[in-house]
Design a protein around this motif. Structure first.
Motif, PDB file in Angstrom:
ATOM      1  N   TYR A  66     -10.873  -0.762 -10.548  1.00  0.00           N
ATOM      2  CA  TYR A  66     -11.284  -2.142 -10.312  1.00  0.00           C
ATOM      3  C   TYR A  66      -9.664  -2.801 -10.408  1.00  0.00           C
ATOM      4  CZ  TYR A  66     -16.528  -2.186  -8.550  1.00  0.00           C
ATOM      5  OH  TYR A  66     -16.713  -2.036  -8.231  1.00  0.00           O
ATOM      6  N   ILE A  67      -8.388  -3.066 -10.122  1.00  0.00           N
ATOM      7  CA  ILE A  67      -7.408  -3.464 -10.600  1.00  0.00           C
ATOM      8  C   ILE A  67      -7.276  -5.398 -10.257  1.00  0.00           C
ATOM      9  CG2 ILE A  67      -4.765  -3.437 -10.979  1.00  0.00           C
ATOM     10  CD1 ILE A  67      -5.960  -0.137  -9.907  1.00  0.00           C
ATOM     11  N   GLY A  68      -7.662  -6.415 -10.299  1.00  0.00           N
ATOM     12  CA  GLY A  68      -7.534  -7.419 -10.248  1.00  0.00           C
ATOM     13  C   GLY A  68      -9.063  -7.587  -9.044  1.00  0.00           C
ATOM     14  N   ASP A  69      -7.955  -8.223  -8.048  1.00  0.00           N
ATOM     15  CA  ASP A  69      -8.325  -8.260  -6.538  1.00  0.00           C
ATOM     16  C   ASP A  69      -9.133  -6.313  -5.769  1.00  0.00           C
ATOM     17  OD1 ASP A  69      -5.946  -8.341  -6.426  1.00  0.00           O
ATOM     18  OD2 ASP A  69      -6.638  -9.579  -4.028  1.00  0.00           O
ATOM     19  N   SER A  70      -7.760  -5.466  -6.393  1.00  0.00           N
ATOM     20  CA  SER A  70      -8.231  -4.198  -5.800  1.00  0.00           C
ATOM     21  C   SER A  70      -9.661  -3.279  -5.994  1.00  0.00           C
ATOM     22  CB  SER A  70      -6.910  -3.695  -6.075  1.00  0.00           C
ATOM     23  OG  SER A  70      -5.233  -4.180  -5.337  1.00  0.00           O
ATOM     24  N   ILE A  71      -9.252  -2.899  -5.270  1.00  0.00           N
ATOM     25  CA  ILE A  71     -10.434  -1.708  -5.563  1.00  0.00           C
ATOM     26  C   ILE A  71      -9.806   0.141  -5.430  1.00  0.00           C
ATOM     27  CG2 ILE A  71     -12.716  -0.304  -4.526  1.00  0.00           C
ATOM     28  CD1 ILE A  71     -13.502  -3.083  -3.654  1.00  0.00           C
ATOM     29  N   MET A  72      -9.655   0.833  -5.851  1.00  0.00           N
ATOM     30  CA  MET A  72      -9.374   1.997  -5.452  1.00  0.00           C
ATOM     31  C   MET A  72     -11.075   2.814  -5.059  1.00  0.00           C
ATOM     32  SD  MET A  72      -6.867   4.356  -7.140  1.00  0.00           S
ATOM     33  CE  MET A  72      -6.369   6.872  -7.281  1.00  0.00           C
ATOM     34  N   ALA A  73     -11.088   3.582  -4.371  1.00  0.00           N
ATOM     35  CA  ALA A  73     -12.184   4.731  -4.381  1.00  0.00           C
ATOM     36  C   ALA A  73     -11.781   5.558  -3.688  1.00  0.00           C
ATOM     37  CB  ALA A  73     -13.594   3.419  -3.851  1.00  0.00           C
ATOM     38  N   TYR A  74     -12.664   7.339  -3.779  1.00  0.00           N
ATOM     39  CA  TYR A  74     -12.770   8.006  -3.003  1.00  0.00           C
ATOM     40  C   TYR A  74     -13.838   8.732  -2.599  1.00  0.00           C
ATOM     41  CZ  TYR A  74     -12.971  10.495  -7.562  1.00  0.00           C
ATOM     42  OH  TYR A  74     -13.194  10.734  -9.276  1.00  0.00           O
ATOM     43  N   VAL A 101     -11.373  18.500   0.703  1.00  0.00           N
ATOM     44  CA  VAL A 101     -10.350  17.414   1.736  1.00  0.00           C
ATOM     45  C   VAL A 101     -11.315  16.385   1.280  1.00  0.00           C
ATOM     46  CG1 VAL A 101      -9.847  16.658   4.141  1.00  0.00           C
ATOM     47  CG2 VAL A 101     -10.053  19.618   3.671  1.00  0.00           C
ATOM     48  N   MET A 102     -10.869  14.947   1.409  1.00  0.00           N
ATOM     49  CA  MET A 102     -11.443  13.474   0.884  1.00  0.00           C
ATOM     50  C   MET A 102     -10.056  12.569   1.660  1.00  0.00           C
ATOM     51  SD  MET A 102     -10.651  12.843  -3.064  1.00  0.00           S
ATOM     52  CE  MET A 102     -11.715  14.029  -3.565  1.00  0.00           C
ATOM     53  N   ALA A 103     -11.024  11.208   1.772  1.00  0.00           N
ATOM     54  CA  ALA A 103     -10.499   9.793   1.759  1.00  0.00           C
ATOM     55  C   ALA A 103     -10.147   9.682   0.631  1.00  0.00           C
ATOM     56  CB  ALA A 103     -11.548   8.910   2.637  1.00  0.00           C
ATOM     57  N   VAL A 104      -9.478   8.345   0.600  1.00  0.00           N
ATOM     58  CA  VAL A 104      -8.895   7.557  -0.580  1.00  0.00           C
ATOM     59  C   VAL A 104      -8.410   5.856   0.174  1.00  0.00           C
ATOM     60  CG1 VAL A 104      -6.975   6.706  -2.355  1.00  0.00           C
ATOM     61  CG2 VAL A 104      -7.493   9.306  -1.865  1.00  0.00           C
ATOM     62  N   LEU A 105      -9.144   4.721  -0.662  1.00  0.00           N
ATOM     63  CA  LEU A 105      -9.198   4.233  -0.407  1.00  0.00           C
ATOM     64  C   LEU A 105      -8.160   2.869  -0.995  1.00  0.00           C
ATOM     65  CD1 LEU A 105      -9.846   1.577   1.660  1.00  0.00           C
ATOM     66  CD2 LEU A 105     -13.025   1.357   0.225  1.00  0.00           C
ATOM     67  N   PHE A 106      -7.486   2.066  -0.939  1.00  0.00           N
ATOM     68  CA  PHE A 106      -6.720   1.152  -1.704  1.00  0.00           C
ATOM     69  C   PHE A 106      -7.485  -0.159  -1.020  1.00  0.00           C
ATOM     70  CE2 PHE A 106      -5.079   4.543  -2.473  1.00  0.00           C
ATOM     71  CZ  PHE A 106      -4.693   4.412  -4.167  1.00  0.00           C
ATOM     72  N   CYS A 107      -7.830  -1.103  -1.301  1.00  0.00           N
ATOM     73  CA  CYS A 107      -8.645  -2.501  -0.728  1.00  0.00           C
ATOM     74  C   CYS A 107      -8.355  -3.131  -1.395  1.00  0.00           C
ATOM     75  CB  CYS A 107     -10.108  -2.413  -0.155  1.00  0.00           C
ATOM     76  SG  CYS A 107     -11.046  -3.319   0.272  1.00  0.00           S
ATOM     77  N   ASP A 108      -7.667  -4.570  -1.151  1.00  0.00           N
ATOM     78  CA  ASP A 108      -7.648  -5.385  -1.661  1.00  0.00           C
ATOM     79  C   ASP A 108      -7.487  -6.868  -1.146  1.00  0.00           C
ATOM     80  OD1 ASP A 108      -4.660  -5.776  -0.761  1.00  0.00           O
ATOM     81  OD2 ASP A 108      -4.234  -6.350  -2.486  1.00  0.00           O
ATOM     82  N   LEU A 109      -7.843  -8.170  -1.851  1.00  0.00           N
ATOM     83  CA  LEU A 109      -7.873  -9.742  -0.699  1.00  0.00           C
ATOM     84  C   LEU A 109      -6.251 -10.282  -0.380  1.00  0.00           C
ATOM     85  CD1 LEU A 109     -10.404 -11.655  -2.562  1.00  0.00           C
ATOM     86  CD2 LEU A 109     -10.710 -10.933  -0.915  1.00  0.00           C
ATOM     87  N   LYS A 110      -6.081 -10.598   1.200  1.00  0.00           N
ATOM     88  CA  LYS A 110      -5.004 -10.440   1.315  1.00  0.00           C
ATOM     89  C   LYS A 110      -5.186 -12.264   0.877  1.00  0.00           C
ATOM     90  CE  LYS A 110      -2.287 -11.172   5.981  1.00  0.00           C
ATOM     91  NZ  LYS A 110      -2.571 -11.982   6.816  1.00  0.00           N
ATOM     92  N   GLY A 111      -3.816 -12.960   0.687  1.00  0.00           N
ATOM     93  CA  GLY A 111      -3.735 -13.975   0.267  1.00  0.00           C
ATOM     94  C   GLY A 111      -4.537 -14.437  -0.843  1.00  0.00           C
TER      95      GLY A 111
END
Length: 66
Positions: A58-66, A10-20
């Motif tokens: 890291y994808i540009g301004d995005s972060i993918m983490a788990y 069981v895990m969480a996945v985070l996708f995060c980027d900068l708005k604008g």
């Protein structure tokens, strides 16, 4: 060693980027953008690592983490 059939977790996945981000970056110098991105990625990465998270990419301004 991992079993050939894998493991269930069981895990969480985070996708995060900068708005604008696109609009923001268009008005900056390359040096200013690098400074902002280094700060943003450092600030966002610290709590992930402090909570035993794994940054996948890291994808540009995005972060993918788990």
């Amino acid at each position: 060693m991992t079993a050939p059939e894998g493991q269930r977790r069981v895990m969480a996945v985070l996708f995060c980027d900068l708005k604008g981000f696109t609009s923001l970056s268009e008005g900056m110098t390359p040096q200013g953008l690098v400074k902002v991105m280094n700060h943003y990625l450092s600030v966002m990465s610290e709590p992930i690592r402090n909570n035993r998270g794994i940054i996948d990419k890291y994808i540009g301004d995005s972060i993918m983490a788990y």
